[in-house]
Design a protein around this motif. Sequence first.
Motif, short mmCIF file in Angstrom:
data_model
loop_
_atom_site.label_atom_id
_atom_site.label_comp_id
_atom_site.label_asym_id
_atom_site.label_seq_id
_atom_site.Cartn_x
_atom_site.Cartn_y
_atom_site.Cartn_z
N CYS A 1 0.90 -1.18 -0.12
CA CYS A 1 -0.07 0.02 -0.01
C CYS A 1 0.87 1.41 0.07
O CYS A 1 1.68 1.21 0.69
N LEU B 1 -3.90 4.75 4.68
CA LEU B 1 -4.89 3.59 4.88
C LEU B 1 -6.17 4.20 5.76
O LEU B 1 -7.15 3.63 5.69
N ALA C 1 -7.16 -0.43 10.18
CA ALA C 1 -6.03 -0.48 9.66
C ALA C 1 -4.98 -0.75 10.70
O ALA C 1 -3.80 -1.66 10.17
#
Length: 78
Positions: A45, A49, A59
């Motif tokens: 990622c 988040l 998260a």
Amino acid sequence: MLIQSFTRNTRGRDLIVGDVHGCFSALQAHLDVLGFDPEVERLFCTGDLVDRGAESDLAKEWLSNKPWFYTVRGNHEA
């Protein structure tokens, strides 16, 4: 600054996602459509988040309980 290197994933795919913004159910649904296999694949990622989505509290769970999930700190985490 922490830098982490990864070896090439020869067993599966490496997927990259950005700007999850707390929408973890939507992310999981997309991973399901793609047939994501956490036994051999990794998800990276590019940050962000948390923020707008109702599931921003997840998260921490994704970061601590998903050994195939890696992220960088985005401006919303700051």
